[in-house]
Scaffold this motif. Structure first.
Motif, short mmCIF file in Angstrom:
data_model
loop_
_atom_site.label_atom_id
_atom_site.label_comp_id
_atom_site.label_asym_id
_atom_site.label_seq_id
_atom_site.Cartn_x
_atom_site.Cartn_y
_atom_site.Cartn_z
N ALA A 283 0.84 -1.20 0.00
CA ALA A 283 0.00 0.00 0.00
C ALA A 283 0.87 1.25 0.00
O ALA A 283 0.56 2.24 -0.69
CB ALA A 283 -0.94 -0.01 1.20
N GLU A 284 1.96 1.22 0.75
CA GLU A 284 2.89 2.35 0.79
C GLU A 284 3.57 2.55 -0.56
O GLU A 284 3.95 3.67 -0.91
CB GLU A 284 3.93 2.15 1.88
CG GLU A 284 3.37 2.25 3.28
CD GLU A 284 4.35 1.84 4.36
OE1 GLU A 284 5.52 1.45 4.03
OE2 GLU A 284 3.97 1.86 5.54
N ASP A 285 3.71 1.48 -1.33
CA ASP A 285 4.37 1.54 -2.64
C ASP A 285 3.41 1.89 -3.77
O ASP A 285 3.81 1.90 -4.94
CB ASP A 285 5.02 0.19 -2.96
CG ASP A 285 6.30 -0.06 -2.18
OD1 ASP A 285 6.84 0.90 -1.59
OD2 ASP A 285 6.75 -1.22 -2.15
N SER A 286 2.15 2.19 -3.45
CA SER A 286 1.15 2.35 -4.51
C SER A 286 1.49 3.44 -5.52
O SER A 286 1.06 3.36 -6.66
CB SER A 286 -0.23 2.60 -3.91
OG SER A 286 -0.28 3.85 -3.27
N GLU A 287 2.25 4.40 -5.14
CA GLU A 287 2.61 5.49 -6.06
C GLU A 287 4.01 5.30 -6.65
O GLU A 287 4.56 6.23 -7.23
CB GLU A 287 2.53 6.84 -5.32
CG GLU A 287 1.18 7.15 -4.73
CD GLU A 287 0.12 7.42 -5.79
OE1 GLU A 287 0.46 7.99 -6.85
OE2 GLU A 287 -1.05 7.05 -5.55
N THR A 288 4.58 4.12 -6.49
CA THR A 288 5.95 3.90 -6.96
C THR A 288 5.99 2.80 -8.01
O THR A 288 5.02 2.10 -8.25
CB THR A 288 6.88 3.49 -5.79
OG1 THR A 288 6.55 2.16 -5.38
CG2 THR A 288 6.75 4.44 -4.60
#
Length: 132
Positions: free
Chosen positions: A65-70
């Motif tokens: 979820a933390e990586d969703s923009e990566t």
């Protein structure tokens, strides 16, 4: 979702209110037979492994979820899926191997956690589909 006492404490091992009782039933069983306490120790070990996988799976879902923009999002979702599938698979396999009463008891104590895990991953999967 309370924590379970370690198997050693439940069977009179170190830190147990019944010191010196660990393995006492094993000494009376004929060689090669499985006592009820050794079966319970095996079950407890499997439950502990499932609980550890549950924590790992939730961590992987959170990382994804933390990586969703990566650019790492796809890989993170795949890693989360692997751990979620492993956790749920081991739980389902254990429930299937246990006798009726024990299976029901395990289902009552951990079934909601497995549903929660699947639901959390489903939310992540939907985010993944929307992003790509």
């Amino acid at each position: 979702m309370g924590r379970q006492a370690p198997a050693s404490a439940a069977l009179g091992g170190a830190g147990s209110p019944m010191p010196g009782r660990a393995g006492s039933m094993r000494a009376h069983a004929p060689c090669g037979t499985r006592t009820m306490s050794s079966l319970q120790v095996e079950i407890d070990k499997e439950v502990e492994a499932i609980n550890n996988l549950f924590v790992e799976a939730r961590d992987e879902i959170e990382f994804a979820a933390e990586d969703s923009e990566t650019t790492y999002f796809n890989d993170s979702v795949e890693e989360a899926k692997k751990v979620v599938d492993e956790c749920v698979g081991k739980f389902d396999a254990l429930v299937a191997r246990l006798p009726g009463d024990e299976a029901s008891k395990l289902q009552r104590s951990m079934g909601l956690k497995m549903q929660q895990l699947k639901a959390e991953f489903e939310i992540l999967r939907k985010t993944h589909l929307e992003e790509h």
